[in-house]
Design an enzyme around this catalytic site. Structure first.
Site, PDB file in Angstrom:
ATOM      1  CG  ASP A 148      -1.855   1.162   1.284  1.00  0.00           C
ATOM      2  OD1 ASP A 148      -1.604   2.163   0.585  1.00  0.00           O
ATOM      3  OD2 ASP A 148      -2.859   1.077   2.019  1.00  0.00           O
TER       4      ASP A 148
ATOM      5  CE  LYS B 181      -2.432  11.779 -10.752  1.00  0.00           C
ATOM      6  NZ  LYS B 181      -1.525  10.618 -10.832  1.00  0.00           N
TER       7      LYS B 181
ATOM      8  CB  SER C   8      -3.492  13.602 -14.411  1.00  0.00           C
ATOM      9  OG  SER C   8      -4.790  13.808 -14.946  1.00  0.00           O
TER      10      SER C   8
ATOM     11  CE1 TYR D 161      -5.899  11.710  -9.817  1.00  0.00           C
ATOM     12  CE2 TYR D 161      -6.303  13.349 -11.524  1.00  0.00           C
ATOM     13  CZ  TYR D 161      -5.903  12.074 -11.161  1.00  0.00           C
ATOM     14  OH  TYR D 161      -5.495  11.187 -12.121  1.00  0.00           O
TER      15      TYR D 161
HETATM   16  P1  NAD Z   1      -6.893   1.785 -11.960  1.00  0.00           P
HETATM   17  O1  NAD Z   1      -7.913   1.995 -10.899  1.00  0.00           O
HETATM   18  O2  NAD Z   1      -7.321   1.133 -13.231  1.00  0.00           O
HETATM   19  O3  NAD Z   1      -5.683   0.924 -11.363  1.00  0.00           O
HETATM   20  C1  NAD Z   1      -4.985   1.402 -10.253  1.00  0.00           C
HETATM   21  C2  NAD Z   1      -4.178   0.282  -9.632  1.00  0.00           C
HETATM   22  O4  NAD Z   1      -3.499   0.842  -8.496  1.00  0.00           O
HETATM   23  C3  NAD Z   1      -5.081  -0.849  -9.101  1.00  0.00           C
HETATM   24  O5  NAD Z   1      -4.477  -2.092  -9.393  1.00  0.00           O
HETATM   25  C4  NAD Z   1      -5.133  -0.568  -7.597  1.00  0.00           C
HETATM   26  O6  NAD Z   1      -5.331  -1.742  -6.819  1.00  0.00           O
HETATM   27  C5  NAD Z   1      -3.761   0.045  -7.345  1.00  0.00           C
HETATM   28  N1  NAD Z   1      -3.720   0.925  -6.175  1.00  0.00           N
HETATM   29  C6  NAD Z   1      -4.551   1.968  -5.892  1.00  0.00           C
HETATM   30  N2  NAD Z   1      -4.182   2.545  -4.738  1.00  0.00           N
HETATM   31  C7  NAD Z   1      -3.101   1.863  -4.279  1.00  0.00           C
HETATM   32  C8  NAD Z   1      -2.273   1.975  -3.139  1.00  0.00           C
HETATM   33  N3  NAD Z   1      -2.498   2.912  -2.190  1.00  0.00           N
HETATM   34  N4  NAD Z   1      -1.237   1.122  -2.986  1.00  0.00           N
HETATM   35  C9  NAD Z   1      -1.018   0.160  -3.914  1.00  0.00           C
HETATM   36  N5  NAD Z   1      -1.762  -0.010  -5.021  1.00  0.00           N
HETATM   37  C10 NAD Z   1      -2.797   0.832  -5.197  1.00  0.00           C
HETATM   38  O7  NAD Z   1      -6.192   3.200 -12.218  1.00  0.00           O
HETATM   39  P2  NAD Z   1      -5.629   3.812 -13.589  1.00  0.00           P
HETATM   40  O8  NAD Z   1      -6.769   4.475 -14.262  1.00  0.00           O
HETATM   41  O9  NAD Z   1      -4.841   2.809 -14.342  1.00  0.00           O
HETATM   42  O10 NAD Z   1      -4.693   4.979 -13.046  1.00  0.00           O
HETATM   43  C11 NAD Z   1      -3.334   4.739 -12.788  1.00  0.00           C
HETATM   44  C12 NAD Z   1      -2.608   6.074 -12.636  1.00  0.00           C
HETATM   45  O11 NAD Z   1      -2.807   6.876 -13.788  1.00  0.00           O
HETATM   46  C13 NAD Z   1      -3.051   6.928 -11.439  1.00  0.00           C
HETATM   47  O12 NAD Z   1      -1.932   7.582 -10.910  1.00  0.00           O
HETATM   48  C14 NAD Z   1      -4.000   7.924 -12.065  1.00  0.00           C
HETATM   49  O13 NAD Z   1      -4.098   9.122 -11.322  1.00  0.00           O
HETATM   50  C15 NAD Z   1      -3.312   8.144 -13.408  1.00  0.00           C
HETATM   51  N6  NAD Z   1      -4.219   8.650 -14.434  1.00  0.00           N
HETATM   52  C16 NAD Z   1      -5.275   7.876 -14.869  1.00  0.00           C
HETATM   53  C17 NAD Z   1      -6.141   8.393 -15.830  1.00  0.00           C
HETATM   54  C18 NAD Z   1      -7.321   7.597 -16.353  1.00  0.00           C
HETATM   55  O14 NAD Z   1      -8.159   8.183 -17.054  1.00  0.00           O
HETATM   56  N7  NAD Z   1      -7.435   6.316 -16.088  1.00  0.00           N
HETATM   57  C19 NAD Z   1      -5.934   9.680 -16.328  1.00  0.00           C
HETATM   58  C20 NAD Z   1      -4.877  10.430 -15.856  1.00  0.00           C
HETATM   59  C21 NAD Z   1      -4.014   9.892 -14.906  1.00  0.00           C
END
Ligand code: NAD
Length: 279
Positions: free
Chosen positions: A63, A165, A148, A161
């Site tokens: 975590d 970011k 992001s 957020y």
């Molecule tokens: P997601 O929810 O699909 O996957 C996130 C993963 O991180 C999951 O496997 C979850 O179990 C794990 N996780 C979450 N909190 C955790 C913690 N405290 N410790 C360990 N593991 C943890 O998310 P995603 O959409 O793939 O996003 C991943 C990253 O990309 C993030 O940093 C998010 O802010 C960034 N991001 C995503 C998007 C989007 O549209 N999906 C856009 C911009 C930025």
């Protein structure tokens, strides 16, 4: 020759979504990957998928909001594989309670601010703190931070957020300056709307909402985790050997438009008028 042969990569949040696709991409190009995630079942599934495809992977219950877990993550990966070359700092997501950090300065609770900043920002300083000594020992390395489009585009109610970011972009530039002399490159990626497993489920139930997002993008599609994984692999590869401190937008052109298009007024308008396309 695979681009990451003999290299070791840690991917936080490497079970699902962007992190999941990144783990598969780096493994498929030769890296030994270490998935650090608190979703044990999904992490084990991704490890299995990588092994089935002929790659090398392991997972640990981590975590990233807990600093001891981050230290353990780096030690376990380095002990298991004997070195460390790549750290992808990605953990966070819609499936992990991110909605509780939504709100303005008036409505966000202090505990939720602290949690959001711990996961989205503090973890990205603690990871390199632990990983850089190992990278120095390997003769260099790559750190990729997930920023992001919210690093530079504002939407109402996204205080925590967006603060975090935006901080990721500054921290990326600072660490690139501090550790460039060690052969360590530090870059960030600013994704647009990326539909991983969690969001795919959500949009299945709300196709009109997904159409709204799609119409915001010049390329008229939202992104896939693989779009980001490809960018991460590029930035970690020798093809990017003179790139550091950079934040690469991978967003289908969303952020080159007037910010106006990204705001809530358009979202509300389009939701109320699903068949209307704004100019
Ligand atoms: P997601 O929810 O699909 O996957 C996130 C993963 O991180 C999951 O496997 C979850 O179990 C794990 N996780 C979450 N909190 C955790 C913690 N405290 N410790 C360990 N593991 C943890 O998310 P995603 O959409 O793939 O996003 C991943 C990253 O990309 C993030 O940093 C998010 O802010 C960034 N991001 C995503 C998007 C989007 O549209 N999906 C856009 C911009 C930025």
């Amino acid at each position: 020759m695979s681009r990451f042969e003999d290299q070791v990569a840690i991917i936080t949040g490497g079970a699902l979504g962007i992190g999941g696709a990144t783990a598969r991409k780096l493994a498929c190009e030769g890296a030994k990957v270490f998935i650090a995630d608190f979703n044990d079942a999904a992490a084990a599934e991704n490890v299995e998928r990588i092994k089935q495809a002929g790659g090398t992977a392991a997972a640990s219950h981590i975590d990233v909001s807990i600093s001891e877990d981050i230290a353990r993550m780096v030690n376990e990966a380095a002990d298991l594989y004997g070195r460390l070359d790549i750290l992808v700092q990605n953990a966070f997501g819609v499936m992990a309670g991110e909605s509780k950090i939504h709100g303005t300065a008036l409505t966000v609770e202090e505990d939720d601010w602290n949690y959001g900043i711990d996961v989205l920002l503090k973890a990205l300083y603690l990871g390199p703190k632990q990983a850089i000594p190992h990278m120095r020992a390997s003769g260099g390395g790559n750190i990729i931070n997930l920023a992001s489009v919210h690093s530079f585009l504002q939407e109402p109610g996204m205080l925590v957020y967006e603060a975090a970011k935006a901080g990721v972009v500054g921290m990326t530039r600072q660490m690139a300056t501090d550790f460039g002399p060690d052969g360590i490159r530090v870059n960030a990626i600013a994704p647009g709307h990326i539909v991983g497993e969690g969001l795919a489920k959500m949009w299945e139930d709300n196709p009109t909402g997904h159409a709204f997002f799609t119409n915001q993008y010049p390329l008229r599609r939202t992104g896939l985790p693989e779009d980001i994984a490809n960018g991460i692999a590029f930035l970690c590869s020798d093809d990017a050997s003179f790139i550091t401190g950079h934040t690469l937008a991978i967003d289908g052109g969303l952020s080159i438009q007037l910010q106006e298009r990204f705001g809530t007024r358009q979202a509300e308008y389009i939701r109320a008028n699903p068949d209307t396309r704004l100019p």
